[in-house]
Scaffold this active site. Structure first.
Site: not given
Length: 271
Positions: A61, A137, A79, A157, A59
């Site tokens: 972001h 990642h 993150e 995804r 996926q």
């Protein structure tokens, strides 16, 4: 009002029925995530534990700027991961072995070869990785980690090992960078004991503290922050917070740090 954040255990088919201490899965349950509900006093950060018995999807972001450009507001997601337990040979997939263009990445996502093009980093407890937005990642099998992230649920995804879940290739290709992950810049080894700066902005701060914070670390937290105990019992505004918990402190002055305790401190940066 209690300082301890409410805990939500999330069952996942890829979760684990035996969790590392101090956690314990309910009988017959496979726990994939433990979330701490973001507090009103610090809503921009989300802290959770993740436990895997299968590979999670590949996926990516978006950034805040990318979600704002789509009219979604500030919903970017960067993150970081601190490995707390890992089975032998456990890996994280981050970035690619060699640069890859969007067309080839889309093709590889459709035929499943993206997994082979990614770089899989073998991990042990104490490994720390920062995952910038736009980084492709995936979390591998047998990993238990603490994730601190911008509080966003936007995930694109790219590949899911044939599971019957929706892919988001148009959105994903628009933001994914087909780059080699800069391991030297984004990875650290965190000692079991000792203090260390883990993330120094620009979106949030994260520090490991052994005992009381040094003056330098304390200066990074002038107001509300999150306390994530790793070793020892902490007291936040009179509430006892043990490892496996997370608490909101309105200031460092309201936290009692045990002499041999180890915890993480986190706060969002103004933006």
């Amino acid at each position: 009002m209690t300082a301890a954040l409410p805990i939500r255990q999330v069952e996942k088919p890829w979760g684990k029925d035996v969790l590392p201490a101090p956690f314990k899965a309910p009988e017959g349950a496979r726990i994939g995530e433990i979330w701490f509900e973001p507090p009103a006093g610090l809503p921009d950060l989300l802290v959770k534990y993740i436990f895997t018995s299968e590979k999670l999807s590949v996926q990516v972001h978006p950034t805040d700027a990318q979600t704002e450009a789509k009219g979604l507001g500030r919903q970017g997601k960067e993150e970081c991961w601190l490995i707390v337990d890992a089975e032998p040979g456990a890996t994280l997939g981050i970035g690619f072995d060699a640069p890859i263009g969007a067309d080839k990445m889309r093709e590889a996502s459709l035929d499943g070869s993206i997994e082979e093009l990614m770089t899989w980093h073998e991990v042990v407890p104490g490994d720390f990785f920062y995952i910038p937005a736009n980084t492709v990642h995936a979390i591998g099998v047998g990993v238990s980690l603490i994730e601190v992230q911008q509080n966003s649920d936007i995930t694109y995804r790219l590949y899911d090992y044939g599971r019957p879940r929706e892919l988001h290739l148009d959105d994903g290709m628009a933001v994914a960078k087909g780059e080699v992950y800069d391991l030297a810049h984004w990875h650290k080894r965190v000692p079991v004991e000792g203090s260390a700066v883990l993330v120094d902005g620009p979106l949030f701060l994260l520090d490991q503290v052994h005992g009381r914070p040094t003056a330098e670390i304390a200066a990074r937290y002038p107001d509300a922050l999150l306390i994530i105990p790793r070793e020892g019992m902490f007291t936040v505004a009179g509430d006892s917070i043990a490892p496996g918990g997370c608490a909101l402190a309105k200031s460092l002055d309201l936290v009692e740090f045990p002499e041999d305790g180890v915890c993480l401190l986190a706060r969002a940066c103004a933006g």
